[in-house]
Design a protein around this motif. Structure first.
Motif: not given
Length: 84
Positions: A8-23
């Protein structure tokens, strides 16, 4: 395809987390989406043969950042259509 629902309320944080992932290697294309209920979707396109191809995957975020395990699906492109 990788999809997760943030706590709850952490959508922006999850989006930034996903954006920062290096494959381990870069896909041909990568897109990030957000949806209601703090959902984040990552689509990646790869040059690969079949569903069993060895491809890097985004990991699971920390458990406190999400409400349930990540969902992952692989799709194969069948047809592409241009709309003008």
């Amino acid at each position: 395809m990788w999809e997760a629902r943030a706590a709850q309320g952490r959508g922006a944080e999850l989006l930034e987390w996903a954006r920062a992932q290096v494959l381990a290697r870069e896909p041909v294309r990568r897109e990030l989406f957000r949806a209601p209920q703090d959902r984040v979707l990552v689509l990646t396109w790869w040059e690969a043969e079949g569903f069993d191809a060895e491809l890097p995957e985004l990991p699971e975020p920390d458990a406190e950042l999400i409400t349930r395990p990540v969902h992952r699906w692989r799709f194969e492109s069948i047809e592409q259509e241009s709309v003008e």
